[in-house]
Design an enzyme around this catalytic site. Structure first.
Site, PDB file in Angstrom:
ATOM      1  N   LYS A 116     -76.002 -27.386 -63.411  1.00 46.37           N
ATOM      2  CA  LYS A 116     -75.111 -26.788 -62.408  1.00 46.37           C
ATOM      3  C   LYS A 116     -75.155 -27.586 -61.094  1.00 46.37           C
ATOM      4  CE  LYS A 116     -75.130 -22.944 -59.189  1.00 46.37           C
ATOM      5  NZ  LYS A 116     -75.852 -23.659 -58.107  1.00 46.37           N
ATOM      6  N   ASN A 117     -76.352 -27.852 -60.596  1.00 48.28           N
ATOM      7  CA  ASN A 117     -76.418 -28.480 -59.277  1.00 48.28           C
ATOM      8  C   ASN A 117     -75.992 -29.949 -59.294  1.00 48.28           C
ATOM      9  OD1 ASN A 117     -77.091 -26.114 -58.074  1.00 48.28           O
ATOM     10  ND2 ASN A 117     -79.289 -26.558 -57.903  1.00 48.28           N
ATOM     11  N   ARG A 155     -71.397 -22.302 -52.558  1.00 46.52           N
ATOM     12  CA  ARG A 155     -72.206 -23.011 -51.569  1.00 46.52           C
ATOM     13  C   ARG A 155     -71.867 -24.519 -51.577  1.00 46.52           C
ATOM     14  NH1 ARG A 155     -75.004 -22.985 -47.038  1.00 46.52           N
ATOM     15  NH2 ARG A 155     -76.638 -24.531 -47.028  1.00 46.52           N
ATOM     16  N   CYS A 202     -75.135 -18.121 -52.758  1.00 47.69           N
ATOM     17  CA  CYS A 202     -76.243 -17.167 -52.747  1.00 47.69           C
ATOM     18  C   CYS A 202     -76.806 -17.012 -51.337  1.00 47.69           C
ATOM     19  CB  CYS A 202     -77.360 -17.660 -53.660  1.00 47.69           C
ATOM     20  SG  CYS A 202     -76.952 -17.474 -55.398  1.00 47.69           S
ATOM     21  N   ARG A 239     -78.529 -20.369 -44.091  1.00 50.34           N
ATOM     22  CA  ARG A 239     -78.376 -21.625 -44.837  1.00 50.34           C
ATOM     23  C   ARG A 239     -77.564 -22.597 -43.979  1.00 50.34           C
ATOM     24  NH1 ARG A 239     -77.606 -20.538 -51.236  1.00 50.34           N
ATOM     25  NH2 ARG A 239     -78.117 -22.745 -51.202  1.00 50.34           N
ATOM     26  N   PRO A 240     -78.224 -23.151 -42.960  1.00 48.76           N
ATOM     27  CA  PRO A 240     -77.501 -24.027 -42.040  1.00 48.76           C
ATOM     28  C   PRO A 240     -77.071 -25.336 -42.693  1.00 48.76           C
ATOM     29  CG  PRO A 240     -79.854 -24.068 -41.560  1.00 48.76           C
ATOM     30  CD  PRO A 240     -79.658 -23.054 -42.642  1.00 48.76           C
ATOM     31  N   ILE A 241     -76.074 -26.012 -42.085  1.00 52.78           N
ATOM     32  CA  ILE A 241     -75.690 -27.345 -42.578  1.00 52.78           C
ATOM     33  C   ILE A 241     -75.789 -28.373 -41.447  1.00 52.78           C
ATOM     34  CG2 ILE A 241     -74.251 -26.593 -44.525  1.00 52.78           C
ATOM     35  CD1 ILE A 241     -71.797 -27.175 -42.676  1.00 52.78           C
ATOM     36  N   ASP A 242     -76.709 -28.082 -40.501  1.00 50.01           N
ATOM     37  CA  ASP A 242     -76.848 -28.978 -39.346  1.00 50.01           C
ATOM     38  C   ASP A 242     -77.215 -30.402 -39.754  1.00 50.01           C
ATOM     39  OD1 ASP A 242     -79.275 -27.352 -39.962  1.00 50.01           O
ATOM     40  OD2 ASP A 242     -80.203 -28.810 -38.627  1.00 50.01           O
ATOM     41  N   GLN A 243     -78.014 -30.559 -40.818  1.00 47.28           N
ATOM     42  CA  GLN A 243     -78.410 -31.913 -41.231  1.00 47.28           C
ATOM     43  C   GLN A 243     -77.228 -32.691 -41.819  1.00 47.28           C
ATOM     44  OE1 GLN A 243     -81.561 -33.167 -40.529  1.00 47.28           O
ATOM     45  NE2 GLN A 243     -81.568 -31.226 -39.431  1.00 47.28           N
ATOM     46  N   ASP A 282     -85.748 -22.785 -57.235  1.00 46.00           N
ATOM     47  CA  ASP A 282     -84.771 -22.104 -58.094  1.00 46.00           C
ATOM     48  C   ASP A 282     -85.410 -21.505 -59.352  1.00 46.00           C
ATOM     49  OD1 ASP A 282     -82.875 -22.687 -56.241  1.00 46.00           O
ATOM     50  OD2 ASP A 282     -81.816 -24.203 -57.418  1.00 46.00           O
ATOM     51  N   ARG A 311     -72.336 -17.397 -62.564  1.00 45.56           N
ATOM     52  CA  ARG A 311     -72.097 -18.577 -61.722  1.00 45.56           C
ATOM     53  C   ARG A 311     -72.881 -19.784 -62.225  1.00 45.56           C
ATOM     54  NH1 ARG A 311     -74.072 -18.085 -56.192  1.00 45.56           N
ATOM     55  NH2 ARG A 311     -73.901 -20.286 -56.556  1.00 45.56           N
TER      56      ARG A 311
HETATM   57  C1  UD1 Z   1     -79.729 -26.946 -53.133  1.00 46.92           C
HETATM   58  C2  UD1 Z   1     -79.427 -26.196 -54.418  1.00 46.92           C
HETATM   59  C3  UD1 Z   1     -80.167 -24.858 -54.418  1.00 46.92           C
HETATM   60  C4  UD1 Z   1     -81.673 -25.086 -54.177  1.00 46.92           C
HETATM   61  C5  UD1 Z   1     -81.905 -25.953 -52.945  1.00 46.92           C
HETATM   62  C6  UD1 Z   1     -83.365 -26.353 -52.796  1.00 46.92           C
HETATM   63  C7  UD1 Z   1     -77.218 -26.996 -54.915  1.00 46.92           C
HETATM   64  C8  UD1 Z   1     -75.784 -26.698 -54.997  1.00 46.92           C
HETATM   65  N1  UD1 Z   1     -78.018 -26.002 -54.509  1.00 46.92           N
HETATM   66  O1  UD1 Z   1     -79.241 -26.131 -52.087  1.00 46.92           O
HETATM   67  O2  UD1 Z   1     -79.959 -24.240 -55.675  1.00 46.92           O
HETATM   68  O3  UD1 Z   1     -82.316 -23.836 -53.991  1.00 46.92           O
HETATM   69  O4  UD1 Z   1     -81.130 -27.166 -53.022  1.00 46.92           O
HETATM   70  O5  UD1 Z   1     -83.805 -27.073 -53.900  1.00 46.92           O
HETATM   71  O6  UD1 Z   1     -77.664 -28.083 -55.252  1.00 46.92           O
HETATM   72  N2  UD1 Z   1     -81.626 -26.863 -44.296  1.00 46.92           N
HETATM   73  C9  UD1 Z   1     -81.394 -26.897 -42.944  1.00 46.92           C
HETATM   74  N3  UD1 Z   1     -80.310 -27.604 -42.495  1.00 46.92           N
HETATM   75  C10 UD1 Z   1     -79.454 -28.240 -43.337  1.00 46.92           C
HETATM   76  C11 UD1 Z   1     -79.682 -28.180 -44.720  1.00 46.92           C
HETATM   77  C12 UD1 Z   1     -80.790 -27.483 -45.174  1.00 46.92           C
HETATM   78  O7  UD1 Z   1     -82.143 -26.329 -42.163  1.00 46.92           O
HETATM   79  O8  UD1 Z   1     -78.484 -28.847 -42.858  1.00 46.92           O
HETATM   80  C13 UD1 Z   1     -82.796 -26.120 -44.815  1.00 46.92           C
HETATM   81  C14 UD1 Z   1     -82.394 -24.897 -45.633  1.00 46.92           C
HETATM   82  O9  UD1 Z   1     -82.208 -23.764 -44.810  1.00 46.92           O
HETATM   83  C15 UD1 Z   1     -83.556 -24.764 -46.587  1.00 46.92           C
HETATM   84  C16 UD1 Z   1     -84.021 -26.209 -46.828  1.00 46.92           C
HETATM   85  O10 UD1 Z   1     -83.480 -26.956 -45.743  1.00 46.92           O
HETATM   86  O11 UD1 Z   1     -84.608 -24.048 -45.965  1.00 46.92           O
HETATM   87  C17 UD1 Z   1     -83.544 -26.817 -48.134  1.00 46.92           C
HETATM   88  O12 UD1 Z   1     -82.131 -26.706 -48.242  1.00 46.92           O
HETATM   89  P1  UD1 Z   1     -81.236 -27.715 -49.123  1.00 46.92           P
HETATM   90  O13 UD1 Z   1     -82.125 -28.626 -49.911  1.00 46.92           O
HETATM   91  O14 UD1 Z   1     -80.224 -28.312 -48.241  1.00 46.92           O
HETATM   92  O15 UD1 Z   1     -80.528 -26.701 -50.105  1.00 46.92           O
HETATM   93  P2  UD1 Z   1     -79.045 -26.743 -50.629  1.00 46.92           P
HETATM   94  O16 UD1 Z   1     -78.599 -28.158 -50.766  1.00 46.92           O
HETATM   95  O17 UD1 Z   1     -78.196 -25.796 -49.888  1.00 46.92           O
END
Ligand code: UD1
Length: 418
Positions: free
Chosen positions: A22-23, A93, A117, A122-126, A305, A397
């Site tokens: 899936k991912n 997501r 989920c 779940r920020p996307i700042d990075q 996961d 999903r």
């Molecule tokens: C992906 C997976 C999800 C899995 C996660 C961790 C997909 C579609 N989803 O989610 O199933 O649980 O990896 O292995 O592949 N963070 C920030 N800022 C950012 C991005 C992340 O603070 O811009 C934090 C998140 O809040 C979290 C951590 O970093 O605490 C890891 O997140 P991330 O690896 O980005 O998860 P996803 O890519 O959303």
């Protein structure tokens, strides 16, 4: 509204074939937008997130055709729009990958903030920091991310934390950016590697995927091609835990055993018998499981996961276990549901203190998210009486034909309409 009914205590045995990851597929489908040619994607998992993505791509004018249940043809030469803000985008997501995928081909892009989920913020700042480093102007307004890539160029990006999404998104944006991009502190998850392999097959120049430094040399354009998605590490892990919790003997096939090392180590510690081949792992258990401690970590650590599934297994192990969640700030919402089934779990911040019971009680529970839903099914495999699970849409999903696969190895599980 559909529900799953699991009528516990059947010993699972036989073989289960694992679907595409899936991912990986939720990154590879948007990545195909970058190609100026036809992409054929094999080993496509038949799950709701894929259906949502296909609708989203069609809404952008991209031709998507299912050649069979598990093969998708994507022709993005017909793309008409770089604005993805409708409801399907908000449901998943991984729709954030549309930003990275579209920015290389279009100067101006708009993408709705993602859903998916909910386990804490779940920020996307990075992701945004990475795009900005690559010269992209980014504004977030009314839950829409507006990007202007007129000055897109290669750059060095150091991630403040290891993020799967940010790593892949920056990689997608960098593929067509002039010059060299270096992502440091990159995620090493199998789906990061799979996405890089897919892009390289289309003509991208990416090295280092699978290590914490990824280097991308921009190219003029990508062509089409054929690609087979890797097997799903988390689906495989869920069935391995299903074998363990039911005291079963199950061969989990079509997998990459290396991806399962952290889970294998824990199952062995708990007393399971594990046999590994080139593309399978066989798990045997006699239900007499030992308690242990687990900490989730980025790959190659124990995957977050699989955390709800592992907590469920530990809840029926002999003695006291702990499970520490290091990736997400609030991924224990499902614990209340397990407690309704008699589990003895106390939460202390990011740590679940678990005291093993013999088996779960029957009852009605809900899937609070995708993997939490899988955890409820696992509880049902070791319960005194029926467990009825609502919110099945979450499970659909990410798990292809879950009740069919489980029934084929002896589970008593059925889907009902409410
Ligand atoms: C992906 C997976 C999800 C899995 C996660 C961790 C997909 C579609 N989803 O989610 O199933 O649980 O990896 O292995 O592949 N963070 C920030 N800022 C950012 C991005 C992340 O603070 O811009 C934090 C998140 O809040 C979290 C951590 O970093 O605490 C890891 O997140 P991330 O690896 O980005 O998860 P996803 O890519 O959303």
């Amino acid at each position: 509204m559909e529900k799953l009914v699991v009528a516990g205590n059947n010993r699972l045995s036989g073989e289960v074939v694992i679907s595409g990851a899936k991912n990986a597929v939720v990154a590879i489908i948007p990545a195909a937008i970058i190609a100026q040619g036809v992409c054929i994607i094999e080993n496509l998992p038949c799950i709701e997130d894929v259906t949502c993505f296909i609708t989203t791509l069609r809404n952008l004018g991209i031709k998507c055709e299912l050649l069979n249940e598990n093969t998708l043809k994507i022709d993005s030469t017909t793309i008409e729009s770089s604005i993805a803000i409708n409801d399907d985008v908000k449901k998943i997501r991984a729709s954030y990958y549309l930003m990275g995928a579209l920015i290389g081909r279009f100067k101006k892009v708009e993408v709705a903030l993602p859903g998916g989920c909910n386990f804490g913020s779940r920020p996307i700042d990075q992701h945004i920091r990475g795009f900005k480093a690559l010269g992209v102007d980014v504004i977030v307004e009314d839950n829409i991310v507006k990007l202007d890539g007129t000055n897109l160029k290669g750059a060095n990006v150091y991630l403040d934390m290891v993020s799967v999404g940010a790593t892949i998104n920056i990689m997608l944006a960098a593929v067509l950016a002039k010059g060299v991009t270096v992502i440091e502190n990159a995620a090493k998850e199998p789906h990061v590697v799979d996405t890089a392999n897919f892009l390289n097959m289309l003509g991208a120049k990416i090295t280092g995927a699978g290590t914490d430094v990824i280097r991308i040399t921009g190219v003029e354009k990508l062509h089409g091609g054929e690609y087979t998605i890797i097997p799903d590490q988390i689906e495989a892990g869920t069935y391995m835990i299903a074998a363990a919790i039911s005291g079963g003997d199950v061969c989990v096939k079509n997998i990459i055993p290396k991806h399962m090392d952290s889970l294998v180590a824990k199952l062995e510690e708990m007393g399971c018998d594990i046999e590994q081949g080139d593309d399978y792992i066989r798990v045997k258990s006699d239900k007499d499981l030992k308690a242990t401690n687990v900490k989730t970590m980025v790959y190659p650590g124990f995957p977050t996961d699989l955390q709800p599934q592992m907590t469920t297994l530990l809840a029926v192990a002999n003695g006291k276990s702990t499970l520490t969640e290091n990736v997400w700030e609030n991924r224990f919402q499902y614990v209340e549901q397990l407690k309704k089934l008699g589990a003895k779990i106390e939460l202390d911040g990011r740590v679940a203190n678990i005291e093993g019971i013999e088996e779960f009680e029957g009852g009605e529970v809900k899937a609070t998210d995708l993997r939490a839903g899988a955890a409820m099914i696992l509880a049902g495999l070791r319960s005194k009486s029926e467990i009825i699970i609502s919110n099945v849409k979450y499970i659909d999903r990410g798990y292809e034909k879950v009740e069919h696969k489980l029934r084929a190895i002896g589970a008593d599980i059925r889907r009902i309409k409410d």
